[in-house]
Write a protein that holds these residues in place. Structure first.
Motif, PDB file in Angstrom:
ATOM      1  N   TYR A  82       1.136  -4.792  -4.406  1.00 18.98           N
ATOM      2  CA  TYR A  82       1.188  -5.136  -5.866  1.00 18.98           C
ATOM      3  C   TYR A  82       0.664  -7.106  -4.729  1.00 18.98           C
ATOM      4  O   TYR A  82      -0.330  -8.044  -5.574  1.00 18.98           O
ATOM      5  CB  TYR A  82       1.964  -5.580  -6.446  1.00 18.98           C
ATOM      6  N   VAL A  83       1.320  -7.911  -4.158  1.00 16.42           N
ATOM      7  CA  VAL A  83       0.914  -9.597  -4.189  1.00 16.42           C
ATOM      8  C   VAL A  83      -0.377  -9.111  -3.241  1.00 16.42           C
ATOM      9  O   VAL A  83      -1.226 -10.273  -3.773  1.00 16.42           O
ATOM     10  CB  VAL A  83       2.520 -10.191  -3.098  1.00 16.42           C
ATOM     11  N   LEU A  84      -0.446  -8.934  -2.157  1.00 19.49           N
ATOM     12  CA  LEU A  84      -1.692  -8.638  -1.298  1.00 19.49           C
ATOM     13  C   LEU A  84      -2.862  -8.252  -2.037  1.00 19.49           C
ATOM     14  O   LEU A  84      -4.023  -9.222  -1.730  1.00 19.49           O
ATOM     15  CB  LEU A  84      -1.437  -8.038  -0.274  1.00 19.49           C
ATOM     16  N   LYS A  85      -3.030  -7.280  -3.237  1.00 20.12           N
ATOM     17  CA  LYS A  85      -3.878  -7.266  -3.635  1.00 20.12           C
ATOM     18  C   LYS A  85      -3.995  -7.986  -4.784  1.00 20.12           C
ATOM     19  O   LYS A  85      -5.588  -8.096  -5.631  1.00 20.12           O
ATOM     20  CB  LYS A  85      -3.839  -6.102  -4.336  1.00 20.12           C
ATOM     21  N   ASN A  86      -3.843  -8.621  -5.820  1.00 22.40           N
ATOM     22  CA  ASN A  86      -3.424  -9.805  -6.889  1.00 22.40           C
ATOM     23  C   ASN A  86      -3.760 -10.809  -6.884  1.00 22.40           C
ATOM     24  O   ASN A  86      -3.956 -11.932  -7.249  1.00 22.40           O
ATOM     25  CB  ASN A  86      -2.969  -8.851  -8.194  1.00 22.40           C
ATOM     26  N   PHE A  87      -3.360 -11.829  -5.481  1.00 22.24           N
ATOM     27  CA  PHE A  87      -3.346 -13.039  -5.548  1.00 22.24           C
ATOM     28  C   PHE A  87      -4.394 -13.605  -3.761  1.00 22.24           C
ATOM     29  O   PHE A  87      -4.338 -13.098  -2.941  1.00 22.24           O
ATOM     30  CB  PHE A  87      -1.818 -13.488  -5.369  1.00 22.24           C
ATOM     31  N   SER A  88      -4.588 -14.476  -4.488  1.00 21.32           N
ATOM     32  CA  SER A  88      -5.574 -14.974  -2.820  1.00 21.32           C
ATOM     33  C   SER A  88      -4.626 -15.720  -1.457  1.00 21.32           C
ATOM     34  O   SER A  88      -3.426 -15.892  -1.983  1.00 21.32           O
ATOM     35  CB  SER A  88      -6.444 -16.511  -3.171  1.00 21.32           C
ATOM     36  N   SER A  89      -5.342 -15.743  -0.512  1.00 22.48           N
ATOM     37  CA  SER A  89      -4.868 -16.012   0.523  1.00 22.48           C
ATOM     38  C   SER A  89      -5.616 -17.648   1.290  1.00 22.48           C
ATOM     39  O   SER A  89      -6.651 -17.384   1.207  1.00 22.48           O
ATOM     40  CB  SER A  89      -3.924 -15.577   1.581  1.00 22.48           C
ATOM     41  N   ALA A  90      -5.469 -17.753   2.407  1.00 23.59           N
ATOM     42  CA  ALA A  90      -6.038 -18.592   2.890  1.00 23.59           C
ATOM     43  C   ALA A  90      -6.993 -17.692   3.732  1.00 23.59           C
ATOM     44  O   ALA A  90      -8.536 -18.375   4.258  1.00 23.59           O
ATOM     45  CB  ALA A  90      -5.090 -19.568   4.120  1.00 23.59           C
ATOM     46  N   VAL A  91      -7.289 -16.743   4.212  1.00 21.83           N
ATOM     47  CA  VAL A  91      -8.134 -15.456   4.678  1.00 21.83           C
ATOM     48  C   VAL A  91      -8.695 -14.633   3.558  1.00 21.83           C
ATOM     49  O   VAL A  91      -8.109 -14.164   3.277  1.00 21.83           O
ATOM     50  CB  VAL A  91      -7.606 -15.247   5.311  1.00 21.83           C
ATOM     51  N   PRO A  92     -10.058 -15.508   2.855  1.00 17.07           N
ATOM     52  CA  PRO A  92     -10.119 -15.020   1.350  1.00 17.07           C
ATOM     53  C   PRO A  92     -10.659 -13.632   1.700  1.00 17.07           C
ATOM     54  O   PRO A  92     -10.464 -12.922   0.946  1.00 17.07           O
ATOM     55  CB  PRO A  92     -11.443 -15.793   1.058  1.00 17.07           C
ATOM     56  N   ASP A  93     -11.318 -13.225   2.795  1.00 23.38           N
ATOM     57  CA  ASP A  93     -11.765 -11.867   2.904  1.00 23.38           C
ATOM     58  C   ASP A  93     -10.447 -10.992   2.955  1.00 23.38           C
ATOM     59  O   ASP A  93     -10.669  -9.728   2.765  1.00 23.38           O
ATOM     60  CB  ASP A  93     -12.888 -11.598   3.533  1.00 23.38           C
ATOM     61  N   GLN A  94      -9.518 -11.155   3.236  1.00 21.89           N
ATOM     62  CA  GLN A  94      -8.625 -10.099   3.439  1.00 21.89           C
ATOM     63  C   GLN A  94      -7.471 -10.745   2.256  1.00 21.89           C
ATOM     64  O   GLN A  94      -5.865  -9.567   2.448  1.00 21.89           O
ATOM     65  CB  GLN A  94      -7.724 -10.264   4.770  1.00 21.89           C
ATOM     66  N   GLY A  95      -6.878 -11.826   1.534  1.00 25.41           N
ATOM     67  CA  GLY A  95      -6.619 -11.692   0.762  1.00 25.41           C
ATOM     68  C   GLY A  95      -7.041 -11.550  -0.933  1.00 25.41           C
ATOM     69  O   GLY A  95      -5.338 -12.397  -2.165  1.00 25.41           O
ATOM     70  N   ASN A  96      -8.233 -11.329  -1.441  1.00 23.86           N
ATOM     71  CA  ASN A  96      -8.562 -11.614  -2.379  1.00 23.86           C
ATOM     72  C   ASN A  96      -8.084 -10.893  -3.810  1.00 23.86           C
ATOM     73  O   ASN A  96      -7.838  -9.826  -2.765  1.00 23.86           O
ATOM     74  CB  ASN A  96     -10.370 -11.671  -2.406  1.00 23.86           C
ATOM     75  N   SER A  97      -7.543 -11.418  -4.607  1.00 25.03           N
ATOM     76  CA  SER A  97      -7.320 -10.415  -5.833  1.00 25.03           C
ATOM     77  C   SER A  97      -8.262  -9.409  -6.410  1.00 25.03           C
ATOM     78  O   SER A  97      -9.446  -9.568  -6.194  1.00 25.03           O
ATOM     79  CB  SER A  97      -6.068 -10.666  -6.877  1.00 25.03           C
TER      80      SER A  97
END
Length: 498
Positions: A270-285
């Motif tokens: 749920y966290v990985l699907k709904n919140f962004s990270s430093a690598v956008p194409d793999q962590g965007n919500s």
């Protein structure tokens, strides 16, 4: 004409029958009024909980009433007022139990997230990860051990250099009469031969990368040249995970096993699907991709914040990458220790260097230090690849090892940019986020996710009054109503998002 008469017996029977009927009627009125009052209270509380916060549901799939109703000033009286508006006017009401999203370190929030994830995706979502958890724990332990080892590298290097005092060094000349340019400065210039036979003396040496990390931080050596570092930051003291919160009361049903292996993996997805990270194409919500509001969030590296809990994107990314660096360094060092050809390269270099420095007895020590430095250099290249959206091999082989020993001598000096290549079948940056989320305390993860939800709703929708600890998920109230002739009836009412 006939005379009518009634006996005393019949009179008594008639009176008893009338009293019985009137008693039945009164009991019916009392019970009907009780039922009507219960229905009114149930209808009122159902209506109140129908006023859930829409953005919280639409973006994060969580039901809750925002207790201040957009005013910012929260009190339980406003809830009672809403229930009276919906049909409990004339009743005395007292809230005896209430639960907020933030209670018990976000227990109610976690329960709703797990229910949503199980209903939408099912356990098939995490089937591929359940067998990896023991490996993740082992890698984390290796990374912690490597942190101590890495911290001792420079001390050993400095000690080695201090023992390499060449004759005539203090006067600035060596025994052959040359100037001091061929001497070894413990912290700056280390004289190393190149692979062609010591024709050139390389500036910095194999420990330049580690020295740069110690001096300027991990970001100074791992950032890909086309990656722009976020400058966003938040005020930590204002976050739900840090500030004082409204606390609920009462006893409510609690789902058991919310921190089990499968539940932790499910919540982390749920966290990985709904919140962004430093690598956008793999962590965007998913929600922000649909709404197009990613640029308006108060932090760009949300998954890293959930892991590290620091105020700025830069600090969170740096802290996370340092842990990742140590894990990668441990894995790479294990590979080097088993690769005879690479050990032979390092042995040749160590012998050549210690011969030049007139300390041949230190060749074995220097060999081990260069192996550690080489593992660190390969880890830098791995992280560059991950930050570029590429995959890197979990465990290295001769085919997937990317950093030649000759390139180690300039890595981190600022004169090179060795970017890692994509390794088919390797692991991604998101995989490492998943690993570290699993190893994190679930209570910390819950509260920091609520930090980001609160911050995003306030920022994206201009709802500066929104607070996670004013979001109500369950309520229990005592209701007292007057029924007939001064008779009062007290009964409870309960509702919760379950």
């Amino acid at each position: 004409m006939k005379k009518a008469e009634i006996t005393a017996f019949l009179s008594l029977v008639f009176i008893l029958m009338v009293s019985f009927v009137l008693g039945i009627l009164e009991v019916s009125v009392i019970h009907t009024t009780k039922n009507l009052n219960r229905l009114a209270a149930d209808r009122a509380v159902f209506s109140v909980f129908g006023e859930y916060h829409r953005k919280l549901l639409e973006d994060y799939y969580v039901f809750a009433i925002e207790g201040s109703y957009g005013m910012g000033e929260y009190s339980e009286e406003s809830l009672i007022g809403r229930m009276q508006y919906y049909g409990t006017a004339g009743m005395e009401q007292e809230i005896t139990g209430i639960q907020y999203l933030t209670d018990l370190n976000g227990q109610a929030f976690r329960e709703q997230v797990l229910q949503y994830m199980e209903e939408k995706y099912g356990l098939s979502l995490i089937r591929d990860f359940t067998g990896l958890t023991s490996q993740w724990e082992e890698q984390a332990i290796q990374g912690e051990e490597m942190e101590e080892t890495e911290g001792n590298i420079l001390d050993q290097v400095n000690g080695l250099m201090e023992s390499a005092q060449l004759p005539g060094e203090e006067s600035g000349a060596d025994p052959e009469g040359n100037t001091g340019t061929d001497s070894a400065d413990p912290g700056t210039d280390v004289i190393l031969p190149d692979s062609a036979g010591m024709e050139d003396m390389t500036k910095g040496g194999p420990f330049t990368c580690i020295e740069q990390i110690e001096k300027s931080g991990i970001l100074s050596v791992v950032m890909p040249k086309d990656m722009e570092l976020s400058g966003l930051a938040v005020e930590l003291d204002a976050q739900p995970s840090v500030r004082s919160l409204n606390a609920g009361r009462g006893t409510f049903p609690v789902r058991q096993g919310t921190n089990g292996l499968e539940e932790r993996l499910m919540f982390n997805e749920y966290v990985l699907k709904n919140f962004s990270s430093a690598v956008p194409d793999q962590g965007n919500s998913e929600s922000t991709e649909e709404s197009g509001k990613t640029g308006r969030r108060s932090l760009a590296y949300e998954a890293e914040y959930i892991l590290e809990g620091k105020s700025s994107d830069k600090e969170n990314l740096e802290s996370f990458l340092m842990k990742l660096f140590l894990v990668r360094m441990a894995l790479n060092y294990v590979y080097l220790m088993g690769d005879s050809s690479k050990q032979a390269e390092v042995t040749t270099l160590a012998v050549a260097v210690t011969t030049v420095l007139l300390i041949p007895e230190a060749a074995e020590v220097l060999k081990q230090l260069i192996l550690l430095a080489w593992a660190a250099g390969e880890s830098v290249v791995d992280i560059r690849a991950l930050l570029s959206g590429h995959r890197t091999a979990l465990t290295k082989s001769s085919d997937t090892w990317q950093l030649p020993l000759s390139s180690l001598l300039t890595l981190g000096s600022g004169t090179e940019q060795t970017d890692g290549s994509d390794v088919p079948g390797g692991i991604t940056y998101k995989d490492y986020l998943r690993m570290f989320l699993f190893l994190k305390d679930p209570d910390d993860v819950n509260m920091r996710v609520l930090d980001r939800i609160e911050g995003n709703i306030r920022t994206e929708y201009g709802m500066g009054w929104f607070r996670a600890d004013q979001c109500i998920t369950k309520i229990e109230a005592k209701n007292t109503s007057e029924i007939l002739g001064g008779i009062t009836y007290t009964f409870p009412v309960y509702f919760g998002y379950e």
